[in-house]
Design an enzyme around this catalytic site. Sequence first.
Site, short mmCIF file in Angstrom:
data_model
loop_
_atom_site.label_atom_id
_atom_site.label_comp_id
_atom_site.label_asym_id
_atom_site.label_seq_id
_atom_site.Cartn_x
_atom_site.Cartn_y
_atom_site.Cartn_z
N HIS A 217 0.81 -1.22 0.00
CA HIS A 217 0.00 0.00 0.00
C HIS A 217 0.85 1.27 0.00
CE1 HIS A 217 -3.67 2.06 -0.42
NE2 HIS A 217 -3.26 2.90 0.50
N TYR A 221 1.65 5.07 -2.59
CA TYR A 221 1.94 6.48 -2.24
C TYR A 221 3.35 6.88 -2.65
CZ TYR A 221 -2.46 6.04 0.07
OH TYR A 221 -3.80 5.80 0.30
N HIS A 368 -9.64 0.62 -11.11
CA HIS A 368 -9.18 1.55 -10.05
C HIS A 368 -7.72 1.93 -10.25
CE1 HIS A 368 -8.23 3.19 -6.10
NE2 HIS A 368 -7.40 2.19 -5.87
N PHE A 369 -6.87 0.92 -10.48
CA PHE A 369 -5.46 1.34 -10.53
C PHE A 369 -5.09 2.00 -11.84
CE2 PHE A 369 -4.55 -3.43 -10.80
CZ PHE A 369 -4.07 -3.46 -12.10
N HIS A 370 -5.94 1.82 -12.87
CA HIS A 370 -5.64 2.59 -14.07
C HIS A 370 -6.05 4.06 -13.94
CE1 HIS A 370 -4.87 -1.33 -16.07
NE2 HIS A 370 -3.96 -0.60 -16.67
N ARG A 433 -10.43 -10.62 -12.01
CA ARG A 433 -9.11 -10.11 -12.39
C ARG A 433 -8.07 -11.20 -12.14
NH1 ARG A 433 -6.26 -6.79 -7.54
NH2 ARG A 433 -4.67 -6.68 -9.13
N ARG A 434 -6.84 -10.89 -12.49
CA ARG A 434 -5.72 -11.84 -12.33
C ARG A 434 -5.97 -13.14 -13.08
NH1 ARG A 434 -5.16 -10.29 -6.35
NH2 ARG A 434 -3.42 -8.83 -6.38
FE1 HAS Z 1 -5.89 1.93 -4.24
C1 HAS Z 1 -6.15 -1.48 -4.63
C2 HAS Z 1 -7.87 1.79 -1.48
C3 HAS Z 1 -5.43 5.33 -3.68
C4 HAS Z 1 -3.31 1.95 -6.50
N1 HAS Z 1 -4.93 0.51 -5.36
C5 HAS Z 1 -5.20 -0.84 -5.39
C6 HAS Z 1 -4.32 -1.48 -6.32
C7 HAS Z 1 -3.50 -0.50 -6.83
C8 HAS Z 1 -3.90 0.74 -6.22
C9 HAS Z 1 -2.36 -0.70 -7.82
O1 HAS Z 1 -9.00 -0.36 0.39
C10 HAS Z 1 -4.34 -2.95 -6.69
C11 HAS Z 1 -3.38 -3.77 -5.90
C12 HAS Z 1 -3.41 -5.21 -6.35
O2 HAS Z 1 -2.76 -5.50 -7.35
O3 HAS Z 1 -4.10 -6.00 -5.73
N2 HAS Z 1 -6.58 3.31 -2.86
C13 HAS Z 1 -7.38 3.04 -1.82
C14 HAS Z 1 -7.64 4.26 -1.07
C15 HAS Z 1 -6.96 5.26 -1.71
C16 HAS Z 1 -6.27 4.65 -2.82
C17 HAS Z 1 -8.48 4.40 0.14
N3 HAS Z 1 -4.64 3.36 -4.96
C18 HAS Z 1 -4.61 4.69 -4.60
C19 HAS Z 1 -3.57 5.37 -5.32
C20 HAS Z 1 -2.96 4.41 -6.11
C21 HAS Z 1 -3.65 3.16 -5.87
C22 HAS Z 1 -3.24 6.82 -5.18
C23 HAS Z 1 -1.84 4.53 -7.06
C24 HAS Z 1 -1.13 5.60 -7.25
N4 HAS Z 1 -6.85 0.45 -3.27
C25 HAS Z 1 -7.58 0.59 -2.12
C26 HAS Z 1 -8.03 -0.73 -1.67
C27 HAS Z 1 -7.53 -1.66 -2.56
C28 HAS Z 1 -6.80 -0.89 -3.55
C29 HAS Z 1 -8.85 -1.05 -0.50
C30 HAS Z 1 -7.68 -3.18 -2.49
C31 HAS Z 1 -8.84 -3.65 -3.25
C32 HAS Z 1 -8.92 -5.16 -3.26
O4 HAS Z 1 -9.88 -5.67 -2.71
O5 HAS Z 1 -8.02 -5.83 -3.80
C33 HAS Z 1 -6.89 6.72 -1.26
O6 HAS Z 1 -5.54 7.10 -1.10
C34 HAS Z 1 -7.60 7.63 -2.20
C35 HAS Z 1 -7.72 9.04 -1.64
C36 HAS Z 1 -7.92 10.03 -2.72
C37 HAS Z 1 -8.84 11.01 -2.75
C38 HAS Z 1 -8.94 11.89 -3.98
C39 HAS Z 1 -8.48 13.31 -3.75
C40 HAS Z 1 -8.52 14.06 -5.02
C41 HAS Z 1 -7.57 14.89 -5.48
C42 HAS Z 1 -7.72 15.50 -6.84
C43 HAS Z 1 -8.18 16.94 -6.76
C44 HAS Z 1 -8.49 17.42 -8.13
C45 HAS Z 1 -8.35 18.69 -8.56
C46 HAS Z 1 -8.66 19.00 -10.00
C47 HAS Z 1 -7.92 19.81 -7.70
C48 HAS Z 1 -9.76 11.24 -1.64
C49 HAS Z 1 -6.36 15.22 -4.68
C50 HAS Z 1 -10.02 19.58 -10.13
C51 HAS Z 1 -10.57 19.26 -11.44
C52 HAS Z 1 -11.89 19.30 -11.79
C53 HAS Z 1 -12.31 18.94 -13.17
C54 HAS Z 1 -12.97 19.64 -10.84
#
Ligand code: HAS
Length: 550
Positions: A217, A221, A368-370, A433-434
């Site tokens: 995890h 980050y 999700h990861f894409h 998947r996988r």
């Molecule tokens: Fe995830 C699975 C939970 C973030 C990557 N994640 C994965 C896997 C990958 C991955 C590669 O809880 C698969 C792993 C595998 O092979 O099995 N993930 C989260 C959570 C977050 C999260 C809670 N993941 C990421 C990020 C990744 C990433 C970042 C890569 C860089 N993820 C999971 C969970 C799994 C998971 C479970 C396991 C699922 C399973 O069952 O296998 C959080 O960090 C997300 C928080 C993000 C936000 C968004 C904030 C938004 C921002 C943008 C602002 C935009 C602006 C532009 C200012 C709350 C900062 C404005 C524009 C306009 C047009 C309005």
Amino acid sequence: MIAIRDRKLALWNIGVAYLAFLIGTLCGLLQVFIRNDALTLPSWLDYYQILTAHGVLLALIFTTFFIFGFFITGMSKSLGSFGPKVYLFSWIGFAVTTVGTVLATAMIVSGEASVLYTFYAPLKASGWYYVGLALFVVGTWISSFALVGHYMVWRKKHKGQLSPLFAFMTIATIVMWIIACLGVVATVLFQFIPWAFGWVDTINVELSRSLFWFFGHPLVYFWLLPAYMAWYVIVPKLIGTKVFSDSLARLSFVLFILFSIPVGFHHQLTEPGISNFWKFLQVVLTFMVIIPSLMTAFSMFATFEIAGRKKGGKGLFGWLTKLPWKDVRFTSIFVAMAFFIPGGAGGIINASFQLNEIVHNTLWIVGHFHITVGTPVAMTFMGLTFWIIPYLTGRKFSKSMQKLGFIQIITWAIGMLLMSTSQHILGLLGAPRRTAYSGYNNHPSAMEWFDGILTNHVTMAIGGSILFLSAMILIYIVVMTMFLSPKAVKEEDFVDFPLAESDVENTPKFLENWWIWIGIAFVLIIIAYAIPLNAMIHHAPPGSEGFKTW
Ligand code: HAS
């Protein structure tokens, strides 16, 4: 301009990153067609081999080398040129990481390691694959310590001062990375290598997965934080303003050190053998690690609004129109951020205990990861590539390159939108998947998955092909700006490193007292992991022998 030798070091890192990107995206193209039942591989090539190469080369190798290229450039720019020791250790780190990469890739290509990037036991690869992975991690540690050394020299010379924001963020990311790697190093050295070379017969599967996710995890980050660095310190400069709040930016990185590690069980919520209490505790901590991302979103909106209003934007959203949309360096990163809104929301869904039952191990997670690492992170790196290579080579980034850059990011965004949306939907319908493509003997329920407008084979193949085209445009831009574009001669042709100003007057000094944060991080890790890992070791089921299913 930074010293020539620091530039060379950074360029080598970025060069290896894009070599991995080239091979990895080619594997991605093949995968889309196989997954759509439109291509059958020759008997000597295996789907899982390509899937492993795709994941390892893009998610691990491209990201890591690019990140170090970015760190080296930024650290040299913000703290001054590297001393001889820092320089030497950075090269040693680069060499060891590269040797590890070559060894692991050779094992994948020779069909000895089709175990995917998560290398879940009891799938068993050649022992040399795990040796390659170990060398890769050790190499990144050496490069990391070199950068820490550079930072310490600066701090000695600037007693009592806060370091520049770029350097602070680099060190925070490195601290997180080094602690996170302890998990993967432990499982690779003490479990996988002895097992794969036949020194022991069996492996404790659950322990190996838990140690992997201890690392897995925070690994996400490790990809995200360099993108956030660009959002916090590069974007404000591109749009003509300062960092919105120096202390908020630093605090958000500190929160990642604290909360990104004790959360690995949210990848194992369906895993038997870990009691619900520990899963629940780590889910709560996962919700804590969402906070710094929400802080980042807030900070970005504030930055945009301040810059837009400064340029005369009026009304509720008039400032949006004043942003520099014609500058591909900015627009690429803005689109990347926009993708992270659904990407992050998807993460919150994944982390919700009950919803995870529905999405776990389905194509939803691939979607999700894409739209996390594949777009917000990758596209930010693309936005950085447009200026960082010309900055390092002293070549021009011409108007025609800028146009190509726009085509590249637009095609990437469209391709990802099509592909990841269909993956999300297919996952909800139940597609796993996988696994390689299966029509479950043409079972009607499985066939129905592919009836939707977005989920049909044609749309998915179009999405994948557009992405590949986009990747090739990017490779063209990289090759041009690295080797072929004309050298900048006039002052206005030189590309600069756009580092924004950050006011530190109100930033509390304790934010840069690393021992406090490392200490609290270890306390949280011990609370979340000590008892369940201990139980896995002391009440281990019989271990498993290895399986080679490919
Ligand atoms: Fe995830 C699975 C939970 C973030 C990557 N994640 C994965 C896997 C990958 C991955 C590669 O809880 C698969 C792993 C595998 O092979 O099995 N993930 C989260 C959570 C977050 C999260 C809670 N993941 C990421 C990020 C990744 C990433 C970042 C890569 C860089 N993820 C999971 C969970 C799994 C998971 C479970 C396991 C699922 C399973 O069952 O296998 C959080 O960090 C997300 C928080 C993000 C936000 C968004 C904030 C938004 C921002 C943008 C602002 C935009 C602006 C532009 C200012 C709350 C900062 C404005 C524009 C306009 C047009 C309005």
